[in-house]
Design a protein around this motif. Structure first.
Motif, PDB file in Angstrom:
ATOM      1  N   SER A   1       0.835  -1.203   0.000  1.00 29.16           N
ATOM      2  CA  SER A   1       0.000   0.000   0.000  1.00 29.16           C
ATOM      3  C   SER A   1       0.866   1.247   0.000  1.00 29.16           C
ATOM      4  CB  SER A   1      -0.928  -0.003   1.227  1.00 29.16           C
ATOM      5  OG  SER A   1      -1.732  -1.152   1.257  1.00 29.16           O
ATOM      6  N   PRO A   2       1.548   1.526  -1.094  1.00 30.89           N
ATOM      7  CA  PRO A   2       2.385   2.730  -1.139  1.00 30.89           C
ATOM      8  C   PRO A   2       1.537   3.985  -1.142  1.00 30.89           C
ATOM      9  CG  PRO A   2       2.251   1.727  -3.305  1.00 30.89           C
ATOM     10  CD  PRO A   2       1.582   0.779  -2.359  1.00 30.89           C
ATOM     11  N   PRO A   3       2.045   5.079  -0.543  1.00 30.43           N
ATOM     12  CA  PRO A   3       1.327   6.343  -0.619  1.00 30.43           C
ATOM     13  C   PRO A   3       1.163   6.786  -2.070  1.00 30.43           C
ATOM     14  CG  PRO A   3       3.103   6.452   1.000  1.00 30.43           C
ATOM     15  CD  PRO A   3       3.287   5.184   0.228  1.00 30.43           C
ATOM     16  N   SER A   4       0.167   7.579  -2.310  1.00 24.02           N
ATOM     17  CA  SER A   4      -0.092   8.063  -3.668  1.00 24.02           C
ATOM     18  C   SER A   4       1.146   8.722  -4.252  1.00 24.02           C
ATOM     19  CB  SER A   4      -1.250   9.072  -3.639  1.00 24.02           C
ATOM     20  OG  SER A   4      -1.492   9.592  -4.917  1.00 24.02           O
ATOM     21  N   GLY A   5       1.499   8.304  -5.468  1.00 18.84           N
ATOM     22  CA  GLY A   5       2.640   8.896  -6.152  1.00 18.84           C
ATOM     23  C   GLY A   5       3.975   8.279  -5.817  1.00 18.84           C
ATOM     24  N   SER A   6       3.983   7.274  -4.895  1.00 15.88           N
ATOM     25  CA  SER A   6       5.261   6.687  -4.474  1.00 15.88           C
ATOM     26  C   SER A   6       5.555   5.347  -5.114  1.00 15.88           C
ATOM     27  CB  SER A   6       5.274   6.529  -2.941  1.00 15.88           C
ATOM     28  OG  SER A   6       5.231   7.782  -2.306  1.00 15.88           O
ATOM     29  N   SER A   7       4.704   4.901  -6.037  1.00 15.75           N
ATOM     30  CA  SER A   7       4.924   3.579  -6.632  1.00 15.75           C
ATOM     31  C   SER A   7       5.022   3.644  -8.150  1.00 15.75           C
ATOM     32  CB  SER A   7       3.784   2.632  -6.227  1.00 15.75           C
ATOM     33  OG  SER A   7       2.542   3.125  -6.699  1.00 15.75           O
TER      34      SER A   7
END
Length: 279
Positions: A69-75
């Motif tokens: 579950s990466p934060p938005s924009g971190s994957s």
């Protein structure tokens, strides 16, 4: 063995140093399992996920109950795969999906569990076996390097017993989230571990099964914490975990009936309050 570095320590510094020099990394840090395959603890914040991207990782495989579950924009640029496994075994469905990771997922891979010590290394060992990156002894040596505890005998057993499916075998799809909720998975593992505890014939077997009860309760608690909801359930799980830890240390001296008398009522109370509304 107790970890010297918290699994919640951000992976930013861990990955930057260990993907380049993982052969020298202590088991408290992510390890280089084989060429293009790394294993470690769960990335817990945007900095950790950004570090994975910065180091060129292409596929992230989470094997704990909670999906990646990466934060938005971190994957950006990462393929996320969720293959939850327990502490007691790597079942055929999970093994087949790990085989598919080996055959089709772009590398470098980062495979993680909560601590990066037990389930993650076992999953990485299966991937490396399936990809012919390690032989059987090399796969077992990976567990030794990661300090995977021998009390999780099923993980050691299933790595040692792995045989790759035929090249034309139809393998399960790889998805970013398992269809089963993390809490449901952990509770299923808990039920099986408790049943094994009560059916065990020897003190050693009872202790081994009780270890899995403790780990399943910990995984259940993490699943509830991740949602930020159901504070009553969280409190009851913590109470059950505290009691289970006490029983774990005494399990070798208790017969199944005594174990059921000490821990069974806690299960019944929690089920009566939460089971009908818990997914």
């Amino acid at each position: 063995m107790r970890r010297l570095v918290s699994p919640r320590w951000t992976a930013a510094c861990l990955l930057v140093t260990t993907i380049a020099t993982a052969d020298a990394a202590p088991p408290t840090q992510p390890l280089r399992a084989a060429e293009g395959v790394y294993v470690g603890g769960a990335p817990t914040d945007a900095t950790a996920w950004d570090a994975l991207v910065a180091r060129g990782v292409k596929t992230v495989v989470g094997v704990e109950g909670i999906p990646p579950s990466p934060p938005s924009g971190s994957s950006e640029g990462l393929r996320l795969v969720h293959i939850p496994i327990g502490y007691g075994a790597i079942d055929k469905a999970a093994s087949d999906r790990l085989t598919r990771v080996a055959r089709e997922a772009q590398r470098p891979l980062y495979i993680y569990c909560h601590h990066g010590q037990h389930r993650g290394p076992a999953a990485a060992a299966i991937v490396c076996l399936a990809a012919n990156l390690l032989d059987k002894e090399g796969a077992l040596d990976l567990l030794r390097r990661a300090q995977t505890d021998r009390k999780y005998a099923g993980l050691w057993r299933d790595v040692a017993a792995y045989r790759a499916p035929p090249a034309d075998a139809v393998l399960p799809e790889l998805t970013p989230a398992s269809p089963s909720s993390p809490l449901s998975l952990a509770m299923c593992q808990l039920d099986r571990a408790w049943e094994a505890t009560l059916k065990s014939d020897t003190r050693e077997d009872r202790h081994t099964a009780m270890v899995l009860v403790v780990e399943s309760l910990k995984e259940s608690r993490r699943a509830v914490e991740a949602t930020g909801a159901r504070p009553g359930l969280l409190a009851d799980l913590q109470e059950a975990l505290d009691q289970a830890r006490e029983i774990e240390h005494a399990a070798t001296g208790l017969d199944p009936e005594e174990l059921d008398q000490r821990f069974g009522p806690q299960c019944l109370r929690c089920h009566a309050t939460h089971r009908d509304t818990t997914d």
